[in-house]
Design an enzyme around this catalytic site. Structure first.
Site, PDB file in Angstrom:
ATOM      1  N   ASP A  47       0.797  -1.238   0.000  1.00  0.00           N
ATOM      2  CA  ASP A  47       0.000   0.000   0.000  1.00  0.00           C
ATOM      3  C   ASP A  47       0.829   1.288   0.000  1.00  0.00           C
ATOM      4  O   ASP A  47       0.282   2.360  -0.181  1.00  0.00           O
ATOM      5  CB  ASP A  47      -0.905   0.057   1.240  1.00  0.00           C
ATOM      6  CG  ASP A  47      -1.982  -1.004   1.202  1.00  0.00           C
ATOM      7  OD1 ASP A  47      -2.207  -1.567   0.117  1.00  0.00           O
ATOM      8  OD2 ASP A  47      -2.577  -1.272   2.256  1.00  0.00           O
ATOM      9  N   ILE A  87      16.799   5.837 -22.088  1.00  0.00           N
ATOM     10  CA  ILE A  87      16.865   4.584 -21.324  1.00  0.00           C
ATOM     11  C   ILE A  87      18.214   4.419 -20.625  1.00  0.00           C
ATOM     12  O   ILE A  87      18.306   3.778 -19.605  1.00  0.00           O
ATOM     13  CB  ILE A  87      16.542   3.340 -22.189  1.00  0.00           C
ATOM     14  CG1 ILE A  87      17.652   3.058 -23.190  1.00  0.00           C
ATOM     15  CG2 ILE A  87      15.197   3.451 -22.869  1.00  0.00           C
ATOM     16  CD1 ILE A  87      17.571   1.627 -23.710  1.00  0.00           C
ATOM     17  N   GLN A  96      15.163  -3.855 -25.199  1.00  0.00           N
ATOM     18  CA  GLN A  96      15.272  -2.970 -24.029  1.00  0.00           C
ATOM     19  C   GLN A  96      14.529  -1.657 -24.210  1.00  0.00           C
ATOM     20  O   GLN A  96      14.150  -1.011 -23.250  1.00  0.00           O
ATOM     21  CB  GLN A  96      16.750  -2.676 -23.746  1.00  0.00           C
ATOM     22  CG  GLN A  96      17.500  -3.920 -23.352  1.00  0.00           C
ATOM     23  CD  GLN A  96      19.004  -3.745 -23.480  1.00  0.00           C
ATOM     24  OE1 GLN A  96      19.636  -3.234 -22.589  1.00  0.00           O
ATOM     25  NE2 GLN A  96      19.575  -4.184 -24.587  1.00  0.00           N
TER      26      GLN A  96
END
Ligand code: ADP
Length: 747
Positions: A157, A524, A657
């Site tokens: 949570d 990336i 990727q």
């Protein structure tokens, strides 16, 4: 006071299970072994501690091999009523002392951590009682006079004070976004409304963040009930307007603990009825339930829990002896410890504030970024933008993508377009990066032109690595002028930063460049200055991890060494972090280079490992780690040298990727940063000397850096920042990989 003499250390998982607990256990065990301790895992949480026997098992290096990728907790968890009694805790103390254990790492929720604290406080008395009952000798009691504890928070949570992320929350977000993305595709086929219930009894984190990540149309959370009395009518109005504007589906996310301003729960049934009656539309309910808890942990839940487990052992070993027990968490993108019971108390205080309907205070305690996310989410989920104020000066702001594609670029563009138009401005999209600007491929983007972009991978605007030549600058300036662009948001990587810097340098020659400019890091490789994280790198990391999980699964049957080559150019971020997340034995990266001596040493370690029964080894090599020792060469050397013991296979992951849809984290960061970029452009526009900056996340906070400083901050040849904080994590990766010499182990 003498330092606390730690004898043996134990680790347990307790309360609700959470993905990522296994990597934390693995890190505790391996760090403790590295530090020369004897280490035990207590199975089935406190119940196992009370019952003792086979529940308390000595761990060796290999005991925690092959568990990184598994969901839940392999050492079991339980709720235990007996541990709530003194009698139960006395039994538990007996079981620990008889195993020589006087240090404990507890991984669980606030209940489990409260129990641990109580146990520690009572420890001297419990031992005295055991002596009195002749169960242990006074010497044993003296030898274990204190119990040292450290707590890690396992909870999907993200409801605990003292850590920005709890173990399992990121994975839960992955499960939720996967599910909602899937629901959206079927919902839009039939033009349906869906009400999706997500976990969070007291905390709306999962609902809020998944609403941002999935571009949901409405959400309801406990700490911020709708601020209007007739929320039903407001919701229906927004959903209806959305449909009229062209939305093919409506998604409403409801946190378990959602309530109205009077504290009355808002159930999914209620929301369904409201939509059906208000819109006359078929509405379905999906309660995600335990799916959110399950499945393989995300990359973040593997690498950050590894850091936490490692830090917990060091806290116990080297923290000041009289320091109160600490909770080890992540704050400002670093491992940080805080007083355990203070965190528990503040966590309870937030729940109490919500129960007392003091939402303002509750939100205050949730922290700044929660409130900021809430504001952004509320704007993004509007069906249509606010109309410009009468007489308002409407700015013309351009947005573009540059550099290699990075997942989350679309999410950022969407946020910029919607937040900008909502503030009354005109947003122009430049297609195909710098090439598009040179050719004048610019068009106005409206609210609905970016519908569905929040979740989509790639770059809808189009992107490439082109940087402008001197001659190109003229055409670029001309088009900015022609379209009367008054501010520029460049979302992209190295090429984008360099191109924007070029424009800044040419301001004197081309007045068109004298507009506010801001670069948002999206690459990336995570190789941009001014940000510890760039949008897209989390997705790439998860892509690598998923591929390696598959490779490991099939390779485990044989004696095999796998060399996996990952992207990053000269930046080792993806290599090191995927090494942490997948349990690689060795990571080769450009920052460190590779020498023949390294290879020889590693071959010997591999041979020794396989001789002792190792079945699988994993090596990650950054694509530019070394020009001479290519993946091919390394494989040949290892294959030749290890011939009788293991064989070698390699995989170059390549463009996998860069693919797929962005992870929730990349979507959330893209949105958060784009929101700040739009505010910046609006503020700077029209100033005589408008700033040119890059935005980023540093120590967990949004920061701005001067674009003028770009050359000073980067290693231009290697195309990476001079300072890379994550290099500090290398020793942890090494500790996890090698038990002294690389022996016996499976990753
Ligand atoms: P969580 O740790 O996820 O919040 P619980 O609140 O159910 O889950 O706690 C897990 C276990 O921790 C309980 O079953 C109990 O054994 C122990 N525990 C929780 N609160 C206390 C407490 N106040 N005193 C002693 N033990 C506790």
């Amino acid at each position: 006071m003498a330092t606390h003499q730690v004898k043996n250390l134990a680790v347990l998982t307790s309360g609700g299970d959470a993905p990522g607990m296994n990597s934390a256990v693995r890190a505790v065990v391996r760090t403790a072994l590295h530090r020369g301790l004897e280490v035990y895992a207590i199975y089935e949480g406190y119940q196992g501690m009370v019952d003792g026997g086979d529940n308390i098992r000595k761990m060796v290096w290999d005991s925690v091999g092959g568990i990184l990728h598994r969901g839940g907790t392999v050492i079991g968890s339980a709720r235990c009523a007996e541990f709530r009694t003194r009698e139960g805790r006395r039994k538990a103390a007996y079981n620990l002392v008889t195993h020589g254990i006087n240090a404990l790492v507890v991984i669980g929720g606030d209940g489990s951590l409260t129990g641990a604290n109580l146990f520690r406080q009572e420890w001297p008395e419990l031992l005295a009682e055991l002596v009195e009952q002749d169960k242990i000798t006074p010497e044993m009691a003296q030898d274990h006079a204190q119990l040292a504890i450290a707590g890690l928070v396992g909870s999907i949570d993200n409801d605990m004070f003292g850590t920005d992320m709890t173990i399992g929350a990121d994975t839960a977000l992955h499960r939720i976004t996967e599910a909602i993305d899937a629901i959206s595709s079927t919902a839009s086929s039939h033009q349906r409304a869906f009400v999706v219930e997500v976990m969070g009894r007291h905390c709306g984190y999962l609902a809020l963040m998944s609403a941002i990540a999935t571009g949901a149309d409405w959400f309801l959370i406990p700490e911020s009930p709708p601020d209007v009395e007739d929320w039903e009518a407001s919701m229906v109005d927004v959903l209806r307007a959305g449909r009229q504007a062209g939305n093919r589906d409506s998604i409403v996310i409801v946190a378990e603990g959602a309530q109205d301003r009077h504290g009355t729960p808002i159930t999914t049934d209620r929301v369904k009825t409201v939509i059906e009656e208000g819109l006359g539309e078929e509405t379905r309910i999906t309660i995600l339930g335990h799916v959110q808890r399950g499945g393989a942990p995300s990359a973040f839940d593997r690498w950050h829990t590894t850091l936490l487990g490692h830090a917990a052992v060091d806290e116990i070993l080297s923290g000041p002896p009289d320091r109160e027990p600490q909770l080890i968490g992540i704050r400002e993108n670093r491992v940080a410890s805080s007083p355990l019971m203070d965190c528990v108390a503040k966590t309870h205080a937030i729940a109490d504030l919500i129960a007392a309907q003091d939402y303002e205070q509750a939100m205050e305690m949730r922290g700044g970024s929660f409130k900021e996310s809430l504001r952004t989410a509320r704007t993004l989920m509007r069906a249509l933008p606010h109309r410009p104020e009468p007489g308002q000066k409407r700015l013309r702001l351009a947005v573009m993508n540059c550099g290699a594609p990075a997942q989350g670029m679309n999410t950022a563009v969407r946020a910029a377009v919607r937040l900008g138009t909502d503030k009354g401005h005109i947003i122009l999209g430049v297609s195909n990066g710098i090439e598009g600007l040179i050719r004048g491929e610019i068009q106005e983007m409206d609210w609905m032109s970016v519908a569905g972009w929040a979740t989509r991978g790639g770059s809808e605007l189009g992107t490439n690595r082109t940087e402008p030549t001197k001659a190109d600058l003229y055409a670029m300036a001309r088009h900015l002028e022609e379209y009367e662009v008054q501010g520029l948001l460049m979302i992209g990587g190295w090429a984008g930063y360099q191109s924007t810097y070029q424009m800044l340098l040419e301001r004197r020659n081309y007045p068109a460049f004298s507009i506010p400019m801001i670069c948002l890091p999206a690459a990336i490789d995570n190789n941009l200055p001014g940000s510890e994280l760039s949008v897209g790198s989390d997705t790439a990391l998860n892509n690598i991890m998923e591929a390696v999980d598959k490779i490991k699964q099939y390779a485990v049957a044989s004696h095999r060494c796998h060399v996996v080559e990952v992207m990053g150019r000269d930046c080792g971020y993806l290599a090191l972090m995927s090494g942490l997340a997948t349990g690689a034995e060795r990571v080769y990266m450009h920052e460190e280079g590779i020498t023949l001596a390294d290879l020889q040493n590693d071959v010997e370690l591999l041979k020794e490992g396989f001789r002792q029964g190792k079945r699988l080894a994993l090596i990650i090599r950054n694509e530019n780690a070394n020009e001479a020792y290519t993946t091919d060469v390394i494989c040949s050397i290892f294959g030749e040298e290890g011939r009788d013991l293991f064989d070698v296979r390699w995989a170059v992951l390549g463009h996998i990727q860069q693919g797929g849809d962005p992870t929730p984290f990349d979507r959330i960061q893209a949105t958060r940063l784009a929101a700040r970029c739009v505010d910046f452009l609006i503020e700077e526009a029209g100033k005589p000397e408008p700033a040119a900056v890059f935005i980023g996340l540093q120590a967990g906070k949004v920061q701005f850096g001067n674009l003028e400083d770009l050359p000073r901050l980067v290693d231009a040849k290697a195309q990476r920042p001079k300072r890379q904080y994550w290099l500090e994590l290398q020793p942890v990766a090494k500790t996890m990989a090698l038990p002294g010499p690389m022996s016996r182990s499976n990753p």
